[in-house]
Motif scaffolding. Structure first.
Motif, short mmCIF file in Angstrom:
data_model
loop_
_atom_site.label_atom_id
_atom_site.label_comp_id
_atom_site.label_asym_id
_atom_site.label_seq_id
_atom_site.Cartn_x
_atom_site.Cartn_y
_atom_site.Cartn_z
N LYS A 1 113.14 -1.61 42.85
CA LYS A 1 113.18 -2.01 41.44
C LYS A 1 114.51 -2.67 41.11
N VAL A 2 114.45 -3.75 40.35
CA VAL A 2 115.66 -4.46 39.95
C VAL A 2 115.66 -4.65 38.43
N THR A 3 116.79 -4.39 37.81
CA THR A 3 116.97 -4.63 36.38
C THR A 3 118.29 -5.38 36.18
N GLY A 4 118.43 -6.03 35.03
CA GLY A 4 119.67 -6.73 34.76
C GLY A 4 119.57 -7.70 33.61
N THR A 5 120.61 -8.53 33.49
CA THR A 5 120.66 -9.52 32.41
C THR A 5 121.16 -10.86 32.95
N ILE A 6 120.73 -11.91 32.27
CA ILE A 6 121.19 -13.27 32.55
C ILE A 6 121.77 -13.81 31.24
N GLU B 1 135.98 -24.62 33.60
CA GLU B 1 137.14 -24.32 32.75
C GLU B 1 136.78 -24.28 31.27
N LYS B 2 135.65 -23.60 31.00
CA LYS B 2 135.22 -23.45 29.61
C LYS B 2 135.14 -22.00 29.16
N GLY B 3 135.52 -21.06 30.06
CA GLY B 3 135.62 -19.67 29.63
C GLY B 3 134.61 -18.70 30.20
N ALA B 4 133.56 -19.18 30.85
CA ALA B 4 132.54 -18.24 31.34
C ALA B 4 132.87 -17.66 32.72
N TRP B 5 133.78 -18.29 33.44
CA TRP B 5 134.03 -17.88 34.82
C TRP B 5 134.59 -16.47 34.91
N LYS B 6 134.16 -15.71 35.89
CA LYS B 6 134.75 -14.43 36.25
C LYS B 6 134.49 -14.20 37.72
N TYR C 1 122.02 -29.24 34.57
CA TYR C 1 122.11 -29.49 33.13
C TYR C 1 122.98 -28.46 32.40
N GLY C 2 123.56 -27.51 33.13
CA GLY C 2 124.39 -26.48 32.50
C GLY C 2 125.78 -27.00 32.18
N GLY C 3 126.37 -26.44 31.13
CA GLY C 3 127.72 -26.84 30.75
C GLY C 3 128.78 -25.85 31.21
N ASP C 4 128.34 -24.71 31.77
CA ASP C 4 129.26 -23.68 32.24
C ASP C 4 128.47 -22.75 33.16
N TYR C 5 129.17 -21.76 33.72
CA TYR C 5 128.51 -20.81 34.63
C TYR C 5 127.56 -19.88 33.88
N ILE C 6 126.45 -19.57 34.49
CA ILE C 6 125.55 -18.53 34.01
C ILE C 6 125.95 -17.22 34.67
N ILE C 7 126.08 -16.16 33.88
CA ILE C 7 126.52 -14.85 34.38
C ILE C 7 125.30 -13.96 34.61
N VAL C 8 125.18 -13.43 35.82
CA VAL C 8 124.06 -12.57 36.19
C VAL C 8 124.59 -11.19 36.54
#
Length: 397
Positions: free
Chosen positions: A175-180, A355-360, A383-390
């Motif tokens: 089982k996997v749970t989480g957020t995007i 360099e827009k603030g989403a990076w970690k 088409y993304g403007g920054d990183y998506i955090i998963v």
């Protein structure tokens, strides 16, 4: 006549005495022993990984007890050692006064873990006046996935387990749970505004072919990180569902009709993830190395989580290239084609390219005590403007 009558009467009495003697010899005589039978109806098998399993058992005596009697049950293996695989609904069980039966239920313990079939016996602690006549034999089987592991895979998994790296609970369907979290600032709808999606599903996990005796490596063969549907969503939004930018590409104009690829075409899409390396544990926790240099569309090496994609539209296109179709050859390897790696997982995640603030920093770990595997990482798309955090969590059963 009198003589005959007396003879017949004598024979009748003699036969009757013999008959009574035989009946007395065969009749069970109570000797003061109260014999115990532990039984169950139906299937007496419990299999790891299957839900709602139980064995309904009965503890029976040959005669009633004169007072409430506590019976302490035990489950033992073939060597007579106590097994920790099975839970009992009641222990001790109580035989009520003037009764001779009690029922109880057997279920698998939540932390049960085996790699080979186990044959167990349910019996009871000695108690004065009770004689064991029939114990209950049950079978505990590993999950179907574990049973399907090759001998070589089991050998590796057993060696890892001896070092404190028990990966058996993470084999199979987990089982996997989480957020995007997708930040605002994308180049097209629906990525202009930020949004969050929940992940709630399962992943098929196995031991990778890259695994060695010194290096445990996992592979996710279906729905890795719970992201397959989200990757397909991104792919379609970057291509056939975009009505503004994508159709204007000369390559797309040439390829889409060539392979009958559009928003209504029925396509299959799959994702896998290999090379998930498990480090040596410290206090029951291992760090996971899962970011690797991966080739992009132009064969440049980029540091990312190395998801691998299959897409039926791209398969059709490659077939035409292999057959020498001039249009396919002319447009092969260019933006606007159906290769998913042009649109998905496009950016290095070890340093901040947007360099827009989403990076970690991305992290991964596995806690063997809690049977929990956790990841936090970044993905990207054209088409993304920054990183998506998963953020992802696996909890083995």
């Amino acid at each position: 006549m009198k003589f005959i009558s007396k003879l017949a009467m004598g024979m009748f009495i003699a036969l009757n005495i013999v008959s009574c003697s035989k009946n007395d010899d065969s009749a069970p005589q109570y000797s003061g022993e109260n014999r115990v039978y532990i039984t169950a109806k139906g299937d007496k098998v419990l299999t790891l990984g299957e839900a709602n399993q139980k064995i309904e058992a009965k503890f029976s005596l040959t005669t009633k007890v004169n007072a409430d009697t506590a019976i302490h049950l035990k489950v033992v293996d073939a060597q007579g050692q106590t097994s920790d695989l099975v839970s009992l609904s009641a222990n001790p069980i109580i035989i009520a006064k003037e009764a001779r039966e009690a029922t109880f239920t057997l279920t698998l313990k939540a932390n049960a873990s085996i790699t080979e079939e186990q044959r167990l016996k349910v019996t009871f602690e000695p108690i004065t006046g009770l004689i064991a006549q029939e114990d209950l034999a049950i079978v505990v089987k590993p999950s179907a996935v574990v049973m399907n592991l090759t001998p070589a895979q089991r050998q590796l998994l057993n060696a890892y387990k001896a070092k404190g790296i028990d990966l058996y609970p993470f084999m199979g369907k987990v089982k996997v749970t989480g957020t995007i979290f997708s930040p605002a600032g994308g180049n097209a709808e629906p990525f202009v505004k930020e949004f969050t999606r929940e992940i709630n599903g399962s992943t098929l996990i196995t031991l990778s072919a890259l695994a060695t005796s010194d290096s445990p490596v996992l592979k996710m063969t279906d729905n890795p990180m719970g992201l397959t549907e989200f990757w397909l969503f991104l792919l379609r939004k970057n291509t056939v569902e975009d009505t503004e930018f994508f159709p204007a590409s000369p390559v797309a104009k040439a390829i889409m009709p060539l392979i009958n690829w559009n928003k209504d075409s029925k396509e299959t899409f799959g994702v896998t993830l290999d090379n998930i390396k498990i480090g040596s544990p410290t206090n029951g926790v291992s760090q996971i190395e899962f970011i690797h240099k991966t080739k992009d569309l132009y064969d440049d090496l980029t540091d990312m989580v190395p998801f691998q994609f299959t897409y039926s539209a791209y398969d059709r296109f490659k077939k035409l290239v292999d057959e020498g179709n001039p249009i396919a050859i002319e447009n092969n390897g260019q933006a606007g084609g159906p290769n998913p790696i042009y649109y998905l997982n496009t950016t290095n995640i070890l340093s901040d390219k947007y360099e827009k603030g989403a990076w970690k920093a991305s992290t991964g770990s596995i806690n063997f005590t809690e049977k929990k595997m956790s990841f936090e990482f970044l993905i990207s798309h054209e088409y993304g403007g920054d990183y998506i955090i998963v953020k992802i969590e696996y909890i083995a059963q």
